[in-house]
Write a protein that holds these residues in place. Structure first.
Motif, PDB file in Angstrom:
ATOM      1  N   GLN A 254       0.827  -1.208   0.000  1.00 44.58           N
ATOM      2  CA  GLN A 254       0.000   0.000   0.000  1.00 44.58           C
ATOM      3  C   GLN A 254       0.862   1.259   0.000  1.00 44.58           C
ATOM      4  O   GLN A 254       0.540   2.250  -0.673  1.00 44.58           O
ATOM      5  CB  GLN A 254      -0.917  -0.001   1.222  1.00 44.58           C
ATOM      6  CG  GLN A 254      -2.020  -1.039   1.177  1.00 44.58           C
ATOM      7  CD  GLN A 254      -2.770  -1.131   2.506  1.00 44.58           C
ATOM      8  OE1 GLN A 254      -2.552  -0.320   3.405  1.00 44.58           O
ATOM      9  NE2 GLN A 254      -3.643  -2.114   2.630  1.00 44.58           N
ATOM     10  N   GLU A 255       1.943   1.224   0.775  1.00 43.84           N
ATOM     11  CA  GLU A 255       2.798   2.401   0.880  1.00 43.84           C
ATOM     12  C   GLU A 255       3.892   2.444  -0.183  1.00 43.84           C
ATOM     13  O   GLU A 255       4.708   3.363  -0.203  1.00 43.84           O
ATOM     14  CB  GLU A 255       3.421   2.435   2.282  1.00 43.84           C
ATOM     15  CG  GLU A 255       2.373   2.568   3.387  1.00 43.84           C
ATOM     16  CD  GLU A 255       2.959   2.468   4.780  1.00 43.84           C
ATOM     17  OE1 GLU A 255       4.202   2.574   4.917  1.00 43.84           O
ATOM     18  OE2 GLU A 255       2.186   2.274   5.733  1.00 43.84           O
ATOM     19  N   ARG A 256       3.881   1.423  -1.046  1.00 47.67           N
ATOM     20  CA  ARG A 256       4.833   1.343  -2.158  1.00 47.67           C
ATOM     21  C   ARG A 256       6.278   1.526  -1.681  1.00 47.67           C
ATOM     22  O   ARG A 256       7.050   2.311  -2.239  1.00 47.67           O
ATOM     23  CB  ARG A 256       4.493   2.382  -3.226  1.00 47.67           C
ATOM     24  CG  ARG A 256       3.113   2.153  -3.854  1.00 47.67           C
ATOM     25  CD  ARG A 256       2.827   3.136  -4.961  1.00 47.67           C
ATOM     26  NE  ARG A 256       1.527   2.884  -5.560  1.00 47.67           N
ATOM     27  CZ  ARG A 256       0.998   3.590  -6.554  1.00 47.67           C
ATOM     28  NH1 ARG A 256       1.699   4.616  -7.054  1.00 47.67           N
ATOM     29  NH2 ARG A 256      -0.184   3.287  -7.046  1.00 47.67           N
ATOM     30  N   VAL A 257       6.624   0.780  -0.654  1.00 47.65           N
ATOM     31  CA  VAL A 257       7.970   0.852  -0.092  1.00 47.65           C
ATOM     32  C   VAL A 257       8.939   0.106  -0.999  1.00 47.65           C
ATOM     33  O   VAL A 257       8.775  -1.081  -1.255  1.00 47.65           O
ATOM     34  CB  VAL A 257       7.998   0.256   1.336  1.00 47.65           C
ATOM     35  CG1 VAL A 257       9.429   0.199   1.870  1.00 47.65           C
ATOM     36  CG2 VAL A 257       7.100   1.069   2.259  1.00 47.65           C
ATOM     37  N   GLY A 258       9.930   0.810  -1.495  1.00 47.84           N
ATOM     38  CA  GLY A 258      10.906   0.197  -2.400  1.00 47.84           C
ATOM     39  C   GLY A 258      12.298   0.094  -1.833  1.00 47.84           C
ATOM     40  O   GLY A 258      13.217  -0.392  -2.500  1.00 47.84           O
ATOM     41  N   ALA A 259      12.486   0.534  -0.566  1.00 48.11           N
ATOM     42  CA  ALA A 259      13.807   0.474   0.055  1.00 48.11           C
ATOM     43  C   ALA A 259      13.653   0.632   1.557  1.00 48.11           C
ATOM     44  O   ALA A 259      12.650   1.172   2.046  1.00 48.11           O
ATOM     45  CB  ALA A 259      14.717   1.570  -0.501  1.00 48.11           C
ATOM     46  N   ILE A 260      14.631   0.157   2.291  1.00 44.71           N
ATOM     47  CA  ILE A 260      14.670   0.324   3.734  1.00 44.71           C
ATOM     48  C   ILE A 260      15.999   0.982   4.118  1.00 44.71           C
ATOM     49  O   ILE A 260      16.986   0.872   3.397  1.00 44.71           O
ATOM     50  CB  ILE A 260      14.512  -1.021   4.474  1.00 44.71           C
ATOM     51  CG1 ILE A 260      15.529  -2.048   3.958  1.00 44.71           C
ATOM     52  CG2 ILE A 260      13.095  -1.539   4.344  1.00 44.71           C
ATOM     53  CD1 ILE A 260      15.498  -3.385   4.681  1.00 44.71           C
ATOM     54  N   GLU A 261      16.006   1.675   5.248  1.00 42.22           N
ATOM     55  CA  GLU A 261      17.216   2.357   5.688  1.00 42.22           C
ATOM     56  C   GLU A 261      18.205   1.367   6.301  1.00 42.22           C
ATOM     57  O   GLU A 261      17.828   0.511   7.101  1.00 42.22           O
ATOM     58  CB  GLU A 261      16.878   3.444   6.711  1.00 42.22           C
ATOM     59  CG  GLU A 261      16.117   4.610   6.121  1.00 42.22           C
ATOM     60  CD  GLU A 261      16.076   5.807   7.059  1.00 42.22           C
ATOM     61  OE1 GLU A 261      17.159   6.235   7.530  1.00 42.22           O
ATOM     62  OE2 GLU A 261      14.966   6.317   7.303  1.00 42.22           O
TER      63      GLU A 261
END
Length: 278
Positions: A254-261
């Motif tokens: 839903q949040e279209r997360v494409g990377a993490i820190e």
């Protein structure tokens, strides 16, 4: 069981369980940061290296390659399943200069000044008293030798980390953690102060911002399964596990997360040599 024994048992259980995903391709950062830590040490052929909390060899294997056949690396970890992975990789590379130990970094029993370099990548924060642990590692560094401690910077694995813990709080509030252990030293100042408490003083502390791509939400779940989150997941029943998994993946979609820190802090301290006065 005291706090130290409880922390050791919890870490060993979590990472023994996580071994089946620990070397998953989506978690390549473990080995990338281990290799970068070793590069910061400028190891020389023939040197002796101790690598504690060594995992599946992310820093021990490149260290063994750097010191060569006349050098020696001791790799120690509480998780025997991770040590087994590291040993298999060392055998595949033909590295015969590594000794593997399933053991506690606080009870290895080596004399003072036994190693040219001591390395701890993403492990010092599992010990309740980090200064005591750092002091023990420092004790084993020879004069002129180096200690390298690598830890996580702020906002580790965000935004996926917050999604995960929100769902755990909903499903099993008793398992929700208000903080992660690395939060205590997630800024250079905190790491510097901890080392100073151990009698270790260095200005060679570098904060390196970073992100790790997620090609799909399932990548995050593989990372969670191959990391310390596994200790929490192992305590869920099958239905709760499924809800946490699907809830995590749904939110990331839903949040279209494409990377993490993946922010990291590297510290290297060099032990002063003694001056002999006539």
């Amino acid at each position: 069981m005291n706090d130290l024994e409880e922390a050791k048992a919890r870490a060993a259980k979590a990472y023994n369980a996580a071994a089946d995903y620990f070397d998953h391709p989506v978690s390549s950062f473990w080995h990338g940061f281990g290799k970068q830590t070793v590069e910061r040490l400028d190891l020389l052929p023939g040197e002796r290296v101790l690598d504690v909390c060594s995992g599946s060899g992310g820093s021990a294997l490149p260290a063994a390659e750097r010191v060569g056949p006349k050098g020696k690396v001791v790799a120690a970890d509480l998780a025997e399943n991770l040590i087994a992975l590291a040993r298999a990789k060392a055998n595949a590379r033909g590295l015969e200069n590594i000794e593997f130990r399933v053991d506690d970094m606080l009870a290895l029993g080596y004399p003072d000044a036994s190693f040219d370099a001591v390395v701890c990548v993403f492990g010092i924060f599992f010990v309740p008293d980090m200064a005591t642990a750092a002091r023990e590692l420092w004790r084993m560094v020879r004069p002129g030798g180096r200690l390298a401690i690598t830890t996580w910077g702020p906002n580790l694995f965000e935004p996926a980390n917050s999604v995960f813990w929100d769902l755990i709080r909903q499903e099993r509030p008793d398992l929700h953690r208000g903080f992660n252990p690395w939060d205590r030293i997630s800024e250079p100042s905190g790491l510097r102060d901890m080392l100073a408490d151990a009698g270790i003083h260095t200005e060679n502390i570098v904060a390196e911002p970073g992100t790790h791509p997620l090609n799909a939400p399932d990548d995050w779940w593989a990372i969670a399964m191959g990391s310390g989150y596994r200790g929490t997941l192992e305590q869920l029943d099958a239905e709760t596990f499924a809800r946490v998994r699907e809830g995590s993946l749904s939110r990331l979609r839903q949040e279209r997360v494409g990377a993490i820190e993946t922010n990291v802090i590297y510290a290297v301290a060099t032990k002063g040599t003694r001056t002999i006065r006539g």
